[in-house]
Design an enzyme around this catalytic site. Structure first.
Site, mmCIF file in Angstrom:
data_model
loop_
_atom_site.group_PDB
_atom_site.id
_atom_site.type_symbol
_atom_site.label_atom_id
_atom_site.label_comp_id
_atom_site.label_asym_id
_atom_site.label_seq_id
_atom_site.Cartn_x
_atom_site.Cartn_y
_atom_site.Cartn_z
ATOM 1 N N THR A 124 25.746 -33.395 6.696
ATOM 2 C CA THR A 124 25.249 -34.606 6.038
ATOM 3 C C THR A 124 26.366 -35.579 5.690
ATOM 4 O O THR A 124 26.171 -36.800 5.753
ATOM 5 C CB THR A 124 24.473 -34.219 4.759
ATOM 6 O OG1 THR A 124 23.495 -33.222 5.091
ATOM 7 C CG2 THR A 124 23.772 -35.429 4.179
ATOM 8 N N HIS A 133 25.717 -47.099 -3.153
ATOM 9 C CA HIS A 133 24.496 -47.743 -3.632
ATOM 10 C C HIS A 133 24.651 -48.311 -5.042
ATOM 11 O O HIS A 133 25.290 -47.695 -5.902
ATOM 12 C CB HIS A 133 23.338 -46.746 -3.617
ATOM 13 C CG HIS A 133 22.894 -46.380 -2.234
ATOM 14 N ND1 HIS A 133 22.050 -47.161 -1.492
ATOM 15 C CD2 HIS A 133 23.192 -45.308 -1.457
ATOM 16 C CE1 HIS A 133 21.839 -46.590 -0.317
ATOM 17 N NE2 HIS A 133 22.527 -45.462 -0.276
ATOM 18 N N ARG A 404 18.992 -34.620 5.550
ATOM 19 C CA ARG A 404 19.228 -34.728 4.112
ATOM 20 C C ARG A 404 18.621 -33.528 3.379
ATOM 21 O O ARG A 404 17.593 -32.998 3.786
ATOM 22 C CB ARG A 404 18.619 -36.019 3.574
ATOM 23 C CG ARG A 404 19.134 -37.256 4.267
ATOM 24 C CD ARG A 404 18.236 -38.464 4.015
ATOM 25 N NE ARG A 404 18.009 -39.190 5.253
ATOM 26 C CZ ARG A 404 17.194 -40.216 5.384
ATOM 27 N NH1 ARG A 404 16.501 -40.645 4.351
ATOM 28 N NH2 ARG A 404 17.043 -40.822 6.543
ATOM 29 N N CYS A 500 40.316 -49.150 22.613
ATOM 30 C CA CYS A 500 39.222 -49.770 21.848
ATOM 31 C C CYS A 500 39.595 -49.948 20.380
ATOM 32 O O CYS A 500 39.344 -50.992 19.783
ATOM 33 C CB CYS A 500 37.956 -48.933 21.960
ATOM 34 S SG CYS A 500 37.279 -48.764 23.622
ATOM 35 N N CYS A 535 34.001 -47.514 24.439
ATOM 36 C CA CYS A 535 33.921 -46.530 25.530
ATOM 37 C C CYS A 535 33.668 -45.117 25.019
ATOM 38 O O CYS A 535 33.496 -44.200 25.816
ATOM 39 C CB CYS A 535 35.182 -46.573 26.385
ATOM 40 S SG CYS A 535 36.600 -45.663 25.715
#
Length: 582
Positions: A124, A133, A404, A500, A535
């Site tokens: 998780t 949050h 979760r 990248c 990629c």
């Protein structure tokens, strides 16, 4: 018990007598049989909502829809931990377990953390959106609210100490044009009462900030305390700092059972069996994520249940993020059967400047089913089309699914065991568990120190504790003069292996010699982002494998992608002289 009879009458009326509840010790037990997992979960919610006991709901319903999926466990077996007797045994190497291990080291405590995977943060804690949050949808008296509120305030300091990237750009809760402004005002007053700072934005200001939003949107509530962090990067940093301060972490180590003895009316864990030997800890902390219920059962302290909830996220190419600022449109739900138990997902700009869409929420019986299906991706994109027409599935560079660890009470389980004296639980840690982790760690560490003191061995403050964890240098992020000086000192920081993400050979080499062992291609990927770009490692993975083989002086065929059995190569295709094999 009168209230239990009422629950059973409701269950009988709704489900035709397939489920019943009864009190057992300090919790409520749900029993029965069904081949419909969604029905079982719905029955669990019904019973939990009306639970008259002090404990949680325990689900003992027999699911006939599929055979039980065995827990993934390492094949390794040895006696390297035989007889170990740590003060505290932490079970689980997710963000909460690693944060607890680090916090415990503020005092002189012998800490051992065991994790069944080959690295920390493989379940998780690496399979979420990384959002910190503000606490918009939480009940004020829930543990989720308490720990989210404290944890959110701790993030700036924690990430500064651990040298982990963290941004606090805020969250936009967007609404259609038809929502009256008075409704927003009422919501804002409610969140002010919840101690969540917010600001009403009219259409003009909203589109000034977020010009790529869908034209049907007309207003938003802006919450400035929302942020974003790399969840697996943070977990690794917690683990490394714990080790720096004296903790031990044993990877590929799975708990297989416990021995419990009576102790003054409660049980006492006297031994913990693992694939690497039997341990004898004074105290156990259960931070085992989706398997926290199984650990509680081994300890004879099962008073809660975990029902897995899958969610899929998609990550888009960085070039898309330039057109959309960070926002999180949790007004639009995913449409799953139990949609009220999810924040609804959204569009987030990660700390690494990718756009992330998701997650959705699907109840499932499997605790380690990380498969991603097209329907989940389509569901997420269809929902987010209501907030912005810009993202489309052709921009996806990768996707992932996480599971979760939800309880039927939709709240955390934090604190001492109910029936066994020397166990503490950090269970049911779903969203906003990442936000709450630092605060949960503070309280669990204090409970652990108090428990050790009660056992006659009060730990003294650790005068040598150092909260600073030096990060791996990111050469591409340095100012030109500093980068030039670094390359002059070590030319390998100028040799780019991952184009990248602009990751140098020097950074990859540094990742292989950190306090927490890292000996796989994916382990390097999580630490320095080699292979995280467009990629997805197609160019740099062979080069990373070569560095691992050279640094550890092992044959290239022994280099693994991740855990046991994931070796990348079978052997040479040419003989030593260069001619092909016959």
């Amino acid at each position: 018990m009168k209230s239990v009879k009422k629950i059973n009458r409701r269950l009988a009326k709704t489900y035709g007598g397939r489920f019943t509840v009864r009190p057992e010790r300090e919790h409520l037990l749900l029993e029965g049989e069904s081949g419909d997992w969604q029905e079982i979960v719905a029955a669990g919610f019904l019973a939990a909502k009306r639970n008259p006991t002090k404990g949680c709901l325990v689900n003992d319903v027999h699911y006939t829809g599929a055979a039980d999926s065995p827990m993934r466990a390492p094949r390794a077996s040895d006696s390297s931990l035989e007889g170990a007797a740590p003060d505290v045994l932490v079970i689980g190497g997710g963000v909460v377990g690693c944060a607890i291990a680090r916090e415990l080291m503020r005092r002189e405590v012998d800490v051992l953390l065991v994790e069944k995977e080959c690295d920390v943060a493989l379940q998780t804690s690496s399979r979420n959106d990384g959002m910190i949050h503000p606490g918009l949808d939480l009940h004020k008296h829930s543990l989720k609210y308490v720990y989210n509120h404290r944890g959110n305030q701790m993030y700036s300091k924690v990430c500064e100490e651990l040298q982990v990237p963290f941004t606090r750009e805020g969250q936009y809760l967007c609404f259609p044009k038809r929502i009256p402004r008075v409704v927003l005002a009422v919501m804002r007053r409610y969140w002010r009462w919840m101690d969540v700072p917010s600001q009403i934005l009219g259409r003009k200001e909203l589109f000034r900030r977020l010009p790529a939003l869908h034209p049907d949107l007309g207003s938003a509530l802006f919450c400035p305390t929302a942020g974003s962090v790399c969840p697996y990067g943070l977990t690794i940093a917690f683990a490394e700092n714990a080790i720096q301060n004296g903790a031990r972490i044993a990877l590929n180590t799975v708990v297989q059972g416990m021995e419990i003895a009576p102790d003054g009316g409660k049980g006492k864990i006297t031994a913990v069996r693992t694939n690497r030997g039997t341990l004898h800890p004074k105290l156990v902390i259960n931070a085992a994520g989706v398997f926290a219920e199984e650990i509680a059962a081994m300890a004879d302290d099962r008073f809660f249940s975990i029902h897995p909830r899958r969610g899929t996220n998609s990550i888009l190419d960085k070039k898309v993020s330039d057109s959309i600022a960070r926002y999180h449109a949790s007004t639009f739900f995913t449409g799953n059967t139990l949609g009220k138990h999810t924040k609804g997902g959204g569009v987030i700009r990660t700390v690494h400047n990718n756009l992330l869409l998701g997650p959705n929420a699907v109840e499932c019986p499997e605790k380690e089913n990380f498969a991603t299906d097209p329907t989940s991706i389509r569901t997420v994109f269809d929902k987010q089309a209501k907030t912005s027409p810009v993202p489309h599935q052709g921009q996806i560079i990768t996707y992932f699914t996480g599971v979760r660890a939800a309880t039927f009470e939709e709240d955390f389980v934090i604190g001492a065991g109910h029936y066994t004296g020397n166990i503490l639980h950090a269970a049911g840690i779903q969203s906003p568990g990442l936000t709450a982790a630092p605060a949960i760690a503070e309280d669990l560490a204090q409970l652990a120190w108090d428990a050790l003191a009660a056992l006659g061995s009060a730990p003294a403050p650790n005068a040598c504790f150092d909260p600073i964890r030096p990060a791996i240098v990111q050469a591409a992020a340095l100012p030109p003069a500093e980068r030039d000086a670094l390359i002059r000192e070590d030319p390998e920081y100028g040799l780019i292996l991952c184009r990248c993400e602009q990751v140098s050979r020097g950074e990859i080499r540094a990742a292989l010699h950190r306090p927490l062992p890292c000996d796989s291609v994916d382990g390097v990927k999580r630490r320095v982002r080699a292979g995280m770009g467009r990629c997805q490692g197609g160019f740099c993975s062979p080069l990373v494998a070569q560095v691992i083989a050279q640094e550890y002086n092992i044959p290239l065929e022994q280099v693994r992608k991740s855990g046991e059995g994931s070796e990348l190569l079978l052997g040479n295709t040419k003989a030593k002289g260069g001619a092909p094999h016959a």
